[in-house]
Scaffold this motif. Sequence first.
Motif, mmCIF file in Angstrom:
data_model
loop_
_atom_site.group_PDB
_atom_site.id
_atom_site.type_symbol
_atom_site.label_atom_id
_atom_site.label_comp_id
_atom_site.label_asym_id
_atom_site.label_seq_id
_atom_site.Cartn_x
_atom_site.Cartn_y
_atom_site.Cartn_z
ATOM 1 N N ILE A 5 0.851 -1.180 0.000
ATOM 2 C CA ILE A 5 0.000 0.000 0.000
ATOM 3 C C ILE A 5 0.887 1.231 0.000
ATOM 4 O O ILE A 5 1.721 1.408 0.893
ATOM 5 C CB ILE A 5 -0.937 0.033 1.228
ATOM 6 C CG1 ILE A 5 -1.715 -1.276 1.343
ATOM 7 C CG2 ILE A 5 -1.899 1.206 1.124
ATOM 8 C CD1 ILE A 5 -1.165 -2.224 2.364
ATOM 9 N N LEU A 6 0.712 2.079 -1.002
ATOM 10 C CA LEU A 6 1.486 3.306 -1.114
ATOM 11 C C LEU A 6 0.683 4.464 -0.544
ATOM 12 O O LEU A 6 -0.466 4.691 -0.933
ATOM 13 C CB LEU A 6 1.829 3.587 -2.585
ATOM 14 C CG LEU A 6 2.557 2.476 -3.326
ATOM 15 C CD1 LEU A 6 2.827 2.889 -4.764
ATOM 16 C CD2 LEU A 6 3.856 2.106 -2.630
ATOM 17 N N GLY A 18 3.077 3.255 -8.300
ATOM 18 C CA GLY A 18 2.296 2.059 -8.012
ATOM 19 C C GLY A 18 1.990 1.238 -9.248
ATOM 20 O O GLY A 18 2.115 0.008 -9.235
ATOM 21 N N SER A 19 1.604 1.898 -10.328
ATOM 22 C CA SER A 19 1.286 1.145 -11.547
ATOM 23 C C SER A 19 2.542 0.494 -12.122
ATOM 24 O O SER A 19 2.500 -0.647 -12.581
ATOM 25 C CB SER A 19 0.589 2.027 -12.580
ATOM 26 O OG SER A 19 1.423 3.086 -12.983
ATOM 27 N N ARG A 20 3.662 1.185 -12.042
ATOM 28 C CA ARG A 20 4.922 0.618 -12.534
ATOM 29 C C ARG A 20 5.370 -0.549 -11.651
ATOM 30 O O ARG A 20 5.801 -1.594 -12.141
ATOM 31 C CB ARG A 20 5.992 1.712 -12.564
ATOM 32 C CG ARG A 20 7.385 1.253 -12.886
ATOM 33 C CD ARG A 20 7.506 0.831 -14.362
ATOM 34 N NE ARG A 20 8.810 0.333 -14.661
ATOM 35 C CZ ARG A 20 9.765 1.026 -15.262
ATOM 36 N NH1 ARG A 20 9.567 2.270 -15.615
ATOM 37 N NH2 ARG A 20 10.927 0.471 -15.505
ATOM 38 N N ASP A 31 -5.829 1.982 -7.869
ATOM 39 C CA ASP A 31 -5.756 3.356 -7.385
ATOM 40 C C ASP A 31 -7.090 3.625 -6.703
ATOM 41 O O ASP A 31 -8.144 3.586 -7.353
ATOM 42 C CB ASP A 31 -5.524 4.309 -8.550
ATOM 43 C CG ASP A 31 -5.430 5.747 -8.104
ATOM 44 O OD1 ASP A 31 -6.410 6.253 -7.521
ATOM 45 O OD2 ASP A 31 -4.380 6.367 -8.329
ATOM 46 N N MET A 32 -7.062 3.870 -5.406
ATOM 47 C CA MET A 32 -8.305 4.037 -4.655
ATOM 48 C C MET A 32 -9.134 5.203 -5.176
ATOM 49 O O MET A 32 -10.354 5.108 -5.248
ATOM 50 C CB MET A 32 -8.022 4.195 -3.156
ATOM 51 C CG MET A 32 -7.613 2.888 -2.504
ATOM 52 S SD MET A 32 -7.372 3.021 -0.723
ATOM 53 C CE MET A 32 -8.982 3.574 -0.171
ATOM 54 N N ASP A 33 -8.488 6.312 -5.536
ATOM 55 C CA ASP A 33 -9.234 7.450 -6.068
ATOM 56 C C ASP A 33 -9.941 7.082 -7.370
ATOM 57 O O ASP A 33 -11.095 7.453 -7.582
ATOM 58 C CB ASP A 33 -8.321 8.659 -6.287
ATOM 59 C CG ASP A 33 -7.965 9.378 -4.984
ATOM 60 O OD1 ASP A 33 -8.594 9.093 -3.942
ATOM 61 O OD2 ASP A 33 -7.071 10.237 -5.018
#
Length: 171
Positions: A5-6, A18-20, A31-33
């Motif tokens: 978790i970032l 995070g995606s990378r 991505d929570m948003d």
Amino acid sequence: MNHIILIGFMGCGKTSVGSRLAKDMGLPFVDMDDLIREEAGMEITEIFHRYGERYFRRLETQTLRRLGESSKRMVISAGGGMPVEPENQPILRGMGTVVLLEASVETLAERLKNDNTRPMLEGGDLKERITTLQKQRKAVYEQVCDVRIATDKKDFLQITEEIRAAVEKIS
């Protein structure tokens, strides 16, 4: 759980890194948003303006709980203010390794200067807003995280390698 978790301030690189990281590790990325936007059918700024911050924070908590129940390991980018909510802190700690991405006020201001999608940065001088919010969140970020990674003047590869090494050391 063994999610990664970032957390960190807006513009520190949670989504990009995070995606990378997820791609490099062969894991799903959330991505929570983005998840909240998709489920609500509106942008975060619209949620804030229509229903207020408290409502948005409740959506974040619901989303976090749901992700925490998943047994499939994933990389998760959490919203910048999500860890500040006291009920979210034990959920985060129980989900896996919490990585705090950090950046200087100057770096954040440069990254966010043309971004009008951040309701918490509306009004006033951008650097002052960043400084004020960072001071409010710093202690909680540090308390919740397992690992701290500085992102200033680093490329994605350097950052993801640091995260992977830190996560392997903890696991």
